[in-house]
Motif scaffolding. Sequence first.
Motif, short mmCIF file in Angstrom:
data_model
loop_
_atom_site.label_atom_id
_atom_site.label_comp_id
_atom_site.label_asym_id
_atom_site.label_seq_id
_atom_site.Cartn_x
_atom_site.Cartn_y
_atom_site.Cartn_z
N LYS A 59 -8.22 1.90 4.11
CA LYS A 59 -7.71 3.17 4.40
C LYS A 59 -6.87 3.93 3.36
O LYS A 59 -6.96 5.12 2.86
N TYR A 60 -5.96 3.03 2.55
CA TYR A 60 -5.36 3.69 1.78
C TYR A 60 -5.55 3.18 0.28
O TYR A 60 -4.94 3.72 -0.59
N SER B 95 -2.64 -4.04 12.74
CA SER B 95 -2.85 -2.48 12.47
C SER B 95 -3.67 -1.76 13.21
O SER B 95 -4.03 -0.62 13.15
N TYR C 205 1.31 4.82 1.50
CA TYR C 205 1.08 5.45 2.61
C TYR C 205 1.52 7.16 2.40
O TYR C 205 2.49 7.36 2.12
N TYR D 266 0.93 -1.02 0.12
CA TYR D 266 -0.06 -0.01 0.03
C TYR D 266 0.78 1.22 0.06
O TYR D 266 2.24 1.42 0.37
N LEU E 12 -6.21 -1.88 6.02
CA LEU E 12 -5.07 -0.96 5.20
C LEU E 12 -5.58 -0.73 3.69
O LEU E 12 -5.51 0.60 3.27
N SER F 194 2.33 9.89 5.73
CA SER F 194 2.06 10.19 7.23
C SER F 194 1.09 11.42 7.68
O SER F 194 1.24 12.41 6.67
N LYS G 188 6.26 9.58 3.31
CA LYS G 188 5.33 8.73 2.45
C LYS G 188 5.96 7.73 1.76
O LYS G 188 7.37 7.56 1.65
#
Length: 142
Positions: A138-139, A89, A60, A58, A135, A62, A68
């Motif tokens: 979220k991403y 997680s 990400y 994934y 995850l 921050s 990132k």
Amino acid sequence: MAELKTQQNDANVKDFIHEFANSEQKIADSLLLLELFEKITSYKPKMWGDSIIGFGKYHYKSERSTQKGDWPLVGFSPRKTAISLYVYSSGAGQDQLIEKLGKFKMGKGCIYVKKLSDIDQKVLEEIILSTVDFLQNKYGKI
């Protein structure tokens, strides 16, 4: 911004396990984890940096800094003192699953087990799935 050291690469995962794991038990457990993670996630294992075996990835960013990058969804590493499981997680329901996992120690973002027989593999499967779902929700999926 400095580039992350831990990046996905093409090193051979099974060669890494046989060279890095420091006992026959750890090699056997790592090979079993390899099959388990791949079966559960449907992702092929990839080396991340010099010592992490990751499944999926994934991207990400921050929330607290400009950092990132890409990171495996889940993974593990047969470290010297224990096998590090990168599967936690803190998503919904994971604390209840952790209570049923078995004998382990908890780090900031990973679970340490001496040997696979110390934990309930069905519970581990649930934790892996919940982390992947958390995850990806979220991403997003890559």
